[in-house]
Design a protein around this motif. Structure first.
Motif, PDB file in Angstrom:
ATOM      1  N   UNK A 154       7.509   9.261  -6.952  1.00  0.00           N
ATOM      2  CA  UNK A 154       7.948   9.799  -8.231  1.00  0.00           C
ATOM      3  C   UNK A 154       7.115  11.004  -8.647  1.00  0.00           C
ATOM      4  N   UNK A 155       5.797  10.897  -8.544  1.00  0.00           N
ATOM      5  CA  UNK A 155       4.952  12.013  -8.938  1.00  0.00           C
ATOM      6  C   UNK A 155       5.146  13.201  -8.005  1.00  0.00           C
ATOM      7  N   UNK A 174       0.830  -1.205   0.000  1.00  0.00           N
ATOM      8  CA  UNK A 174       0.000   0.000   0.000  1.00  0.00           C
ATOM      9  C   UNK A 174       0.863   1.253   0.000  1.00  0.00           C
ATOM     10  N   UNK A 175       0.190   2.394  -0.162  1.00  0.00           N
ATOM     11  CA  UNK A 175       0.827   3.713  -0.052  1.00  0.00           C
ATOM     12  C   UNK A 175       1.861   3.940  -1.143  1.00  0.00           C
ATOM     13  N   UNK A 176       1.805   3.142  -2.229  1.00  0.00           N
ATOM     14  CA  UNK A 176       2.767   3.289  -3.328  1.00  0.00           C
ATOM     15  C   UNK A 176       4.207   3.225  -2.816  1.00  0.00           C
ATOM     16  N   UNK A 195       1.352  16.691  -1.235  1.00  0.00           N
ATOM     17  CA  UNK A 195       1.148  15.663  -0.214  1.00  0.00           C
ATOM     18  C   UNK A 195       0.602  14.368  -0.804  1.00  0.00           C
ATOM     19  N   UNK A 196       0.773  13.277  -0.036  1.00  0.00           N
ATOM     20  CA  UNK A 196       0.171  11.992  -0.393  1.00  0.00           C
ATOM     21  C   UNK A 196      -1.352  12.131  -0.448  1.00  0.00           C
ATOM     22  N   UNK A 200      -1.848  24.348  12.276  1.00  0.00           N
ATOM     23  CA  UNK A 200      -3.032  24.438  11.405  1.00  0.00           C
ATOM     24  C   UNK A 200      -2.915  23.522  10.199  1.00  0.00           C
ATOM     25  N   UNK A 201      -4.022  23.278   9.485  1.00  0.00           N
ATOM     26  CA  UNK A 201      -3.977  22.457   8.268  1.00  0.00           C
ATOM     27  C   UNK A 201      -3.076  23.093   7.214  1.00  0.00           C
ATOM     28  N   UNK A 202      -2.495  22.280   6.338  1.00  0.00           N
ATOM     29  CA  UNK A 202      -1.579  22.815   5.331  1.00  0.00           C
ATOM     30  C   UNK A 202      -2.315  23.405   4.132  1.00  0.00           C
ATOM     31  N   UNK A 203      -1.594  24.204   3.360  1.00  0.00           N
ATOM     32  CA  UNK A 203      -2.055  24.632   2.044  1.00  0.00           C
ATOM     33  C   UNK A 203      -1.574  23.577   1.049  1.00  0.00           C
ATOM     34  N   UNK A 204      -2.495  22.871   0.423  1.00  0.00           N
ATOM     35  CA  UNK A 204      -2.128  21.760  -0.455  1.00  0.00           C
ATOM     36  C   UNK A 204      -2.183  22.218  -1.910  1.00  0.00           C
ATOM     37  N   UNK A 205      -1.027  22.173  -2.569  1.00  0.00           N
ATOM     38  CA  UNK A 205      -0.981  22.518  -3.993  1.00  0.00           C
ATOM     39  C   UNK A 205      -1.511  21.376  -4.836  1.00  0.00           C
ATOM     40  N   UNK A 206      -1.073  20.157  -4.535  1.00  0.00           N
ATOM     41  CA  UNK A 206      -1.506  18.969  -5.273  1.00  0.00           C
ATOM     42  C   UNK A 206      -1.389  17.749  -4.365  1.00  0.00           C
ATOM     43  N   UNK A 207      -2.278  16.778  -4.587  1.00  0.00           N
ATOM     44  CA  UNK A 207      -2.147  15.457  -3.988  1.00  0.00           C
ATOM     45  C   UNK A 207      -1.532  14.522  -5.028  1.00  0.00           C
ATOM     46  N   UNK A 208      -0.660  13.615  -4.569  1.00  0.00           N
ATOM     47  CA  UNK A 208       0.022  12.701  -5.486  1.00  0.00           C
ATOM     48  C   UNK A 208      -0.163  11.264  -5.013  1.00  0.00           C
ATOM     49  N   UNK A 209       0.156  10.329  -5.913  1.00  0.00           N
ATOM     50  CA  UNK A 209      -0.035   8.912  -5.629  1.00  0.00           C
ATOM     51  C   UNK A 209       1.243   8.199  -5.232  1.00  0.00           C
ATOM     52  N   UNK A 210       2.379   8.885  -5.265  1.00  0.00           N
ATOM     53  CA  UNK A 210       3.618   8.208  -4.916  1.00  0.00           C
ATOM     54  C   UNK A 210       4.806   9.146  -4.960  1.00  0.00           C
TER      55      UNK A 210
END
Length: 309
Positions: A228-229, A98-100, A193-194, A216-226
């Motif tokens: 490498x990405x 799991x979790x790539x 982030x993951x 506090x919660x983060x500012x998330x630019x993008x979620x990724x799957x692993x």
């Protein structure tokens, strides 16, 4: 539902075109389109949005595609298992990852298993952390590997090794003036982030550290799957990423600078998860090899913090 239809759908989703998918599958486009329509009718939702010869996945189609990939992987593993038994293999371990995860320690574990016990085949199935427990419960895998440390009943979850997390920072970023970065430093900037579901273990680890630190919660630019990405987007300047020390050391990214993280970000522990009701000598030997690798990899005098679950 026939597996053939699932394979058809996965190829159409990858090609984003019935014509290109038909060439790849060696079928005519019209029957292929009709087959996907039948699939959508059977499921009861639209999986594809069609426009001017091009297709794209709907949100339901994206979710269905991910499930299809896991189902087809399980079928392929079952087929390989049957062939290995027919060819004289004594046993085959089915390991869900799991979790790539693509840790060097995991690579060493698989290589050691092939070297020390070549007659026992090992099949790898990639899945989400949420898929591990149902797969174990239904005897689809013999063991799972994850960084999701949540306590679960009726399963055995054993930590096998730990790693310090690192921050991956784009070149020329203001934080590069620091030799070590804190979570508070990093939260001032967008993060890569993951994914909360597809890579739940890594996401939970980071969010628990924020909760414990009262941040506090983060500012998330993008979620990724692993990994490498994540590195690709960090190198492109999307934000700061988090990874594991050994993963970062494996690759050389010229546009990314690695910085250690101060101790309020928890040590990432990797777990092997097994079902209490099922066991085998082959599985026990596999777990013992994981313990040996964990002991060899453990740094001397490591007092880094870890999240208690």
């Amino acid at each position: 539902m026939k597996l053939r239809l699932l394979r058809y759908f996965v190829v159409v989703a990858e090609e984003k075109s019935f014509v290109k998918a038909a060439v790849r599958l060696r079928v005519d486009p019209t029957p292929l389109s009709r087959a996907i329509r039948d699939l959508e009718h059977d499921i009861g939702v639209d999986l594809l949005a069609r426009a001017k010869g091009r297709v794209r996945l709907t949100p339901a189609g994206q979710a269905f595609r991910e499930s299809c990939l896991r189902l087809l992987a399980l079928y392929d593993e079952a087929r390989k298992h049957a062939h290995s038994v027919a060819n004289g293999s004594r046993e085959r371990l089915r390991i869900g990852i799991a979790d790539q995860l693509a840790q060097p320690n995991l690579m060493r574990l698989l290589a050691m298993s092939r070297e020390e016990e070549p007659a026992t085949g090992i099949g790898i199935l990639w899945m989400t952390a949420g898929d591990l427990l149902p797969a174990l419960d239904h005897d689809l895998i013999d063991a799972g590997v994850t960084v999701d440390g949540d306590v679960v009943s009726s399963f055995i979850k054993e930590p096998i090794w730990s790693e310090r997390p690192i921050a991956a920072i784009p070149r020329h970023h203001p934080l590069l003036s620091l030799e070590r970065v804190s979570i508070a430093d990093v939260l001032r900037y967008p993060l890569v982030l993951c994914h909360p579901e597809q890579c739940a273990g890594g996401y939970k680890l980071f969010m628990k550290s924020l909760y414990i630190s009262g941040l506090p919660p983060p500012i998330v630019a993008e979620y990724v799957l692993g990994h490498e990405s994540m590195m690709m987007l960090v190198g492109a300047g999307y934000g700061i990423g988090f990874g594991l020390e050994t993963q970062a050391a494996t690759y050389n990214y010229p546009d990314i600078i690695i910085r250690p993280v101060t101790d309020e970000l928890a040590t990432a522990r990797t777990f092997i998860v097994t079902n209490k009701a099922r066991d085998s000598h082959e599985l026990q030997r596999f777990i013992e090899r994981a313990r040996r690798i964990g002991r060899a990899a453990e740094p001397e005098g490591d007092d880094a913090a870890s999240v208690e679950n």
